[in-house]
Write a protein that holds these residues in place. Structure first.
Motif, PDB file in Angstrom:
ATOM      1  N   THR A   1      11.824 -22.574 -51.485  1.00 27.18           N
ATOM      2  CA  THR A   1      11.190 -23.829 -51.872  1.00 27.18           C
ATOM      3  C   THR A   1      10.514 -23.680 -53.236  1.00 27.18           C
ATOM      4  OG1 THR A   1      10.796 -24.434 -49.561  1.00 27.18           O
ATOM      5  CG2 THR A   1       9.455 -25.543 -51.223  1.00 27.18           C
ATOM      6  N   GLY A   2      10.755 -24.643 -54.122  1.00 22.16           N
ATOM      7  CA  GLY A   2      10.150 -24.630 -55.452  1.00 22.16           C
ATOM      8  C   GLY A   2      10.955 -23.890 -56.498  1.00 22.16           C
ATOM      9  N   GLN A   3      12.043 -23.249 -56.122  1.00 27.40           N
ATOM     10  CA  GLN A   3      12.844 -22.481 -57.078  1.00 27.40           C
ATOM     11  C   GLN A   3      14.128 -23.222 -57.445  1.00 27.40           C
ATOM     12  OE1 GLN A   3      13.070 -18.651 -54.869  1.00 27.40           O
ATOM     13  NE2 GLN A   3      12.027 -17.762 -56.651  1.00 27.40           N
ATOM     14  N   PHE A   4      14.497 -23.142 -58.720  1.00 30.98           N
ATOM     15  CA  PHE A   4      15.768 -23.665 -59.199  1.00 30.98           C
ATOM     16  C   PHE A   4      16.481 -22.566 -59.970  1.00 30.98           C
ATOM     17  CE2 PHE A   4      18.351 -25.187 -62.699  1.00 30.98           C
ATOM     18  CZ  PHE A   4      19.238 -26.040 -62.057  1.00 30.98           C
ATOM     19  N   PHE A   5      17.707 -22.240 -59.545  1.00 30.48           N
ATOM     20  CA  PHE A   5      18.531 -21.245 -60.226  1.00 30.48           C
ATOM     21  C   PHE A   5      19.852 -21.888 -60.618  1.00 30.48           C
ATOM     22  CE2 PHE A   5      16.552 -17.943 -57.133  1.00 30.48           C
ATOM     23  CZ  PHE A   5      15.391 -17.882 -57.892  1.00 30.48           C
ATOM     24  N   GLU A   6      20.248 -21.686 -61.863  1.00 28.92           N
ATOM     25  CA  GLU A   6      21.571 -22.140 -62.292  1.00 28.92           C
ATOM     26  C   GLU A   6      22.312 -20.998 -62.976  1.00 28.92           C
ATOM     27  OE1 GLU A   6      22.632 -26.121 -63.959  1.00 28.92           O
ATOM     28  OE2 GLU A   6      23.034 -24.981 -65.782  1.00 28.92           O
ATOM     29  N   GLN A   7      23.575 -20.856 -62.620  1.00 27.68           N
ATOM     30  CA  GLN A   7      24.497 -19.942 -63.281  1.00 27.68           C
ATOM     31  C   GLN A   7      25.630 -20.806 -63.843  1.00 27.68           C
ATOM     32  OE1 GLN A   7      23.337 -16.762 -62.793  1.00 27.68           O
ATOM     33  NE2 GLN A   7      21.895 -17.413 -61.217  1.00 27.68           N
ATOM     34  N   ARG A   8      25.850 -20.754 -65.147  1.00 26.85           N
ATOM     35  CA  ARG A   8      26.894 -21.574 -65.793  1.00 26.85           C
ATOM     36  C   ARG A   8      27.731 -20.641 -66.656  1.00 26.85           C
ATOM     37  NH1 ARG A   8      27.985 -27.061 -67.175  1.00 26.85           N
ATOM     38  NH2 ARG A   8      26.259 -27.704 -65.841  1.00 26.85           N
ATOM     39  N   LEU A   9      28.958 -20.369 -66.211  1.00 30.18           N
ATOM     40  CA  LEU A   9      29.785 -19.335 -66.812  1.00 30.18           C
ATOM     41  C   LEU A   9      30.974 -19.930 -67.557  1.00 30.18           C
ATOM     42  CD1 LEU A   9      28.939 -18.495 -63.656  1.00 30.18           C
ATOM     43  CD2 LEU A   9      30.080 -16.408 -64.267  1.00 30.18           C
ATOM     44  N   LEU A  10      31.422 -19.185 -68.568  1.00 32.18           N
ATOM     45  CA  LEU A  10      32.684 -19.486 -69.240  1.00 32.18           C
ATOM     46  C   LEU A  10      33.402 -18.169 -69.521  1.00 32.18           C
ATOM     47  CD1 LEU A  10      34.780 -21.227 -70.742  1.00 32.18           C
ATOM     48  CD2 LEU A  10      33.364 -20.983 -72.799  1.00 32.18           C
ATOM     49  N   VAL A  11      34.610 -18.039 -68.986  1.00 28.03           N
ATOM     50  CA  VAL A  11      35.484 -16.911 -69.308  1.00 28.03           C
ATOM     51  C   VAL A  11      36.642 -17.473 -70.118  1.00 28.03           C
ATOM     52  CG1 VAL A  11      36.880 -15.020 -68.432  1.00 28.03           C
ATOM     53  CG2 VAL A  11      34.817 -15.719 -67.194  1.00 28.03           C
ATOM     54  N   ASP A  12      36.742 -17.044 -71.370  1.00 30.28           N
ATOM     55  CA  ASP A  12      37.699 -17.597 -72.321  1.00 30.28           C
ATOM     56  C   ASP A  12      38.826 -16.595 -72.557  1.00 30.28           C
ATOM     57  OD1 ASP A  12      39.068 -18.775 -74.391  1.00 30.28           O
ATOM     58  OD2 ASP A  12      37.293 -19.223 -75.600  1.00 30.28           O
ATOM     59  N   HIS A  13      39.959 -16.846 -71.906  1.00 32.64           N
ATOM     60  CA  HIS A  13      41.142 -16.007 -72.107  1.00 32.64           C
ATOM     61  C   HIS A  13      41.906 -16.553 -73.314  1.00 32.64           C
ATOM     62  CE1 HIS A  13      41.245 -13.409 -68.473  1.00 32.64           C
ATOM     63  NE2 HIS A  13      40.533 -14.387 -67.928  1.00 32.64           N
ATOM     64  N   ALA A  14      41.735 -15.882 -74.450  1.00 30.79           N
ATOM     65  CA  ALA A  14      42.353 -16.354 -75.690  1.00 30.79           C
ATOM     66  C   ALA A  14      43.470 -15.444 -76.177  1.00 30.79           C
ATOM     67  CB  ALA A  14      41.285 -16.488 -76.783  1.00 30.79           C
ATOM     68  N   VAL A  15      43.711 -14.328 -75.475  1.00 32.64           N
ATOM     69  CA  VAL A  15      44.748 -13.376 -75.878  1.00 32.64           C
ATOM     70  C   VAL A  15      45.511 -12.936 -74.630  1.00 32.64           C
ATOM     71  CG1 VAL A  15      43.473 -12.538 -77.900  1.00 32.64           C
ATOM     72  CG2 VAL A  15      43.138 -11.443 -75.687  1.00 32.64           C
TER      73      VAL A  15
ATOM     74  N   ASP B   1      16.835 -26.877 -43.765  1.00 29.33           N
ATOM     75  CA  ASP B   1      16.656 -28.158 -44.443  1.00 29.33           C
ATOM     76  C   ASP B   1      15.789 -27.945 -45.681  1.00 29.33           C
ATOM     77  OD1 ASP B   1      18.127 -29.423 -42.474  1.00 29.33           O
ATOM     78  OD2 ASP B   1      16.350 -29.891 -41.255  1.00 29.33           O
ATOM     79  N   GLY B   2      15.801 -28.918 -46.585  1.00 33.93           N
ATOM     80  CA  GLY B   2      15.006 -28.792 -47.798  1.00 33.93           C
ATOM     81  C   GLY B   2      15.636 -27.898 -48.832  1.00 33.93           C
ATOM     82  N   ALA B   3      16.964 -27.776 -48.805  1.00 33.29           N
ATOM     83  CA  ALA B   3      17.679 -26.932 -49.763  1.00 33.29           C
ATOM     84  C   ALA B   3      18.986 -27.614 -50.143  1.00 33.29           C
ATOM     85  CB  ALA B   3      17.943 -25.550 -49.177  1.00 33.29           C
TER      86      ALA B   3
ATOM     87  N   GLY C   1      14.600 -23.726 -47.600  1.00 29.50           N
ATOM     88  CA  GLY C   1      13.541 -24.599 -48.068  1.00 29.50           C
ATOM     89  C   GLY C   1      12.631 -25.039 -46.945  1.00 29.50           C
ATOM     90  N   ASP C   2      11.602 -25.775 -47.326  1.00 28.13           N
ATOM     91  CA  ASP C   2      10.653 -26.344 -46.372  1.00 28.13           C
ATOM     92  C   ASP C   2      10.601 -27.844 -46.653  1.00 28.13           C
ATOM     93  OD1 ASP C   2       8.575 -27.183 -44.801  1.00 28.13           O
ATOM     94  OD2 ASP C   2       7.103 -25.761 -45.590  1.00 28.13           O
ATOM     95  N   ALA C   3      11.212 -28.621 -45.784  1.00 25.24           N
ATOM     96  CA  ALA C   3      11.322 -30.058 -46.013  1.00 25.24           C
ATOM     97  C   ALA C   3       9.958 -30.738 -46.075  1.00 25.24           C
ATOM     98  CB  ALA C   3      12.179 -30.686 -44.923  1.00 25.24           C
ATOM     99  N   SER C   4       8.923 -30.121 -45.489  1.00 27.85           N
ATOM    100  CA  SER C   4       7.594 -30.731 -45.476  1.00 27.85           C
ATOM    101  C   SER C   4       6.739 -30.311 -46.671  1.00 27.85           C
ATOM    102  CB  SER C   4       6.869 -30.352 -44.182  1.00 27.85           C
ATOM    103  OG  SER C   4       6.644 -28.943 -44.128  1.00 27.85           O
ATOM    104  N   SER C   5       7.240 -29.420 -47.508  1.00 22.95           N
ATOM    105  CA  SER C   5       6.456 -28.910 -48.626  1.00 22.95           C
ATOM    106  C   SER C   5       6.333 -29.947 -49.739  1.00 22.95           C
ATOM    107  CB  SER C   5       7.117 -27.640 -49.182  1.00 22.95           C
ATOM    108  OG  SER C   5       6.444 -27.197 -50.351  1.00 22.95           O
ATOM    109  N   THR C   6       5.239 -29.869 -50.491  1.00 28.04           N
ATOM    110  CA  THR C   6       5.062 -30.725 -51.666  1.00 28.04           C
ATOM    111  C   THR C   6       5.779 -30.165 -52.884  1.00 28.04           C
ATOM    112  OG1 THR C   6       2.997 -29.582 -52.222  1.00 28.04           O
ATOM    113  CG2 THR C   6       2.832 -31.558 -50.840  1.00 28.04           C
ATOM    114  N   LEU C   7       6.269 -28.943 -52.796  1.00 24.60           N
ATOM    115  CA  LEU C   7       7.031 -28.338 -53.886  1.00 24.60           C
ATOM    116  C   LEU C   7       8.450 -28.913 -53.915  1.00 24.60           C
ATOM    117  CD1 LEU C   7       6.000 -24.587 -53.432  1.00 24.60           C
ATOM    118  CD2 LEU C   7       5.195 -26.174 -55.206  1.00 24.60           C
ATOM    119  N   PRO C   8       9.128 -28.811 -55.048  1.00 26.14           N
ATOM    120  CA  PRO C   8      10.526 -29.259 -55.094  1.00 26.14           C
ATOM    121  C   PRO C   8      11.384 -28.469 -54.110  1.00 26.14           C
ATOM    122  CG  PRO C   8       9.657 -28.898 -57.315  1.00 26.14           C
ATOM    123  CD  PRO C   8       8.650 -28.331 -56.357  1.00 26.14           C
ATOM    124  N   GLU C   9      12.486 -29.079 -53.700  1.00 28.17           N
ATOM    125  CA  GLU C   9      13.378 -28.406 -52.772  1.00 28.17           C
ATOM    126  C   GLU C   9      14.002 -27.181 -53.418  1.00 28.17           C
ATOM    127  OE1 GLU C   9      16.563 -31.027 -51.758  1.00 28.17           O
ATOM    128  OE2 GLU C   9      17.281 -31.214 -53.819  1.00 28.17           O
TER     129      GLU C   9
END
Length: 389
Positions: A236-250, A304-306, A265-273
């Motif tokens: 609860t309260g955490q945001f993780f993003e992984q955004r990848l690019l594998v460029d096969h050019a050869v 819930d809450g995720a 998560g905690d659906a009752s929490s005041t923190l973000p999901e």
């Protein structure tokens, strides 16, 4: 070919506008494709220039006694050894280049072999300042190196990592996001692989309030081999993003991507999901015959809450390849696995914990640093303590 401003995709996913100047990028909005998952209001101004005063980051190198041909150097702004992997493709990365006070170079000399990890520790400076940095890891021709990049403490940090891997060289990197839960970290990573080089990129993300990693891999000559592995566990309260690019050019290069994540998560929490986003882009250009690639993302939503988003993208411009594919899942426990364990006398609660630990073990066991593997196993167990699965 003219690319479109602000990293809008043009022609294919590898042709992105890039610049070292933050002023060349518009301020991101919530509807922008590359920022649509990110909680912009929680970035503490990294995206719009309203960040707190800037200080130099706290970076420490721990070089083992067995090191051979390993050197470190602080680089001033404007040093030509910075930026060799390419310019930023988003505003925060460009902001880090424009506002940083200097960078760091970690270099492994030609034909040296270093199987003991060099540890680079970045410690947050606290909530009332912002830090920007750049780290260049250069592995010269024929060399072998292992680097453990460890982020700890509290703070607001944005940086650029460059991995320059020479012909017949091998680099293994472990990125350990071990921040306190109030930290914000955005990192852009660019790897450039030479002929017959090997790149192993491992991510473990358990700490931080907002963490966004953008690794990009570019092959410059045949025979390159890249593997990107990751584990993440969001509360609860955490945001993780992984955004990848594998460029096969050869021609005749290989890549494999495997990320696994869990959320509770905690659906009752005041923190973000609890929230995660994984976007995996693989591009096979028209002259990349013989490419062999596969990418996978698996997510377990424990409570819930995720919420987890998984977006695999595979763009192929030639049919003359060895193989290509992708897969992504978001779901709860495997009912068959749960039934099997319960039928052997294991309680449902304990069975669920075993399933989660086994879920992560496939990735954790491939991390080459024993101490990191052990720590991550403990972190998974700690995350599960007190959770009603």
């Amino acid at each position: 070919m003219t690319t479109v401003k602000n990293a809008t995709y043009h022609n294919n996913k590898g042709d992105l506008f890039s610049s070292f100047d933050v002023n060349d990028f518009d301020i991101p909005k919530g509807r922008d494709e590359v920022w649509r998952f990110v909680p912009l209001r929680r970035l503490r101004g990294l995206h719009d220039g309203t960040f707190a005063p800037v200080e130099a980051p706290d970076v420490r190198f721990d070089i083992p006694e067995t090191a051979d041909g390993v050197t470190t150097e602080a680089l001033p702004v404007g040093d030509p050894r910075l930026g060799r992997a390419g310019a930023p493709v988003d505003r925060v990365s460009a902001q880090a280049w424009s506002a940083m006070k200097g960078g760091q170079l970690l270099k492994f000399a030609k034909n040296t072999v270093n199987t003991d990890a060099v540890t680079v520790t970045v410690t947050g400076r606290g909530d009332d300042v912002t830090t920007f940095g750049a780290l260049v890891i250069e592995v010269e021709e024929g060399a072998e190196a292992v680097v453990n990049l460890h982020f700890v403490g509290s703070g607001t940090h944005a940086d650029n990592h460059e991995y320059l891997i020479g012909d017949n060289a091998r680099l293994t990197v472990v990125i350990h996001e071990d921040w306190n839960d109030d930290a914000v970290h955005l990192a852009s990573e660019r790897a450039v692989l030479g002929r017959d080089s090997v790149f192993r990129h491992n991510v473990a993300c358990f700490g931080g309030g907002v963490v966004r990693l953008v690794p990009q891999v570019k092959f410059t000559a045949p025979g390159g081999d890249a593997e990107l592995l990751g584990v993440y566990f969001a509360d609860t309260g955490q945001f993780f993003e992984q955004r990848l690019l594998v460029d096969h050019a050869v021609p005749n290069c290989r890549s494999n991507v495997l990320y696994k994540g869990a959320l509770q998560g905690d659906a009752s929490s005041t923190l973000p999901e609890a929230r995660t986003a994984w976007v995996g882009d693989v591009l096979i250009r028209s002259n990349a015959q013989g490419t062999d690639t596969y990418e996978t993302n698996r997510n377990l939503v424990l409570t819930d809450g995720a919420r987890a988003d998984a977006v695999p993208n595979l763009e192929i411009e030639t049919g003359e390849i060895t193989g290509a594919g992708h897969a992504a899942t978001v779901g709860r426990f495997d009912d068959e696995q749960l039934f099997y364990l319960c039928s052997r006398g294991i309680s449902a609660e304990q069975a669920r914990r075993l399933i989660v630990r086994g879920f992560f073990s496939e990735v954790i066991n491939r991390i080459p640093i024993p101490a990191v593997r052990e720590e991550l196993e403990h972190r998974v167990a700690a995350e599960l303590e007190g959770t009603q699965l």
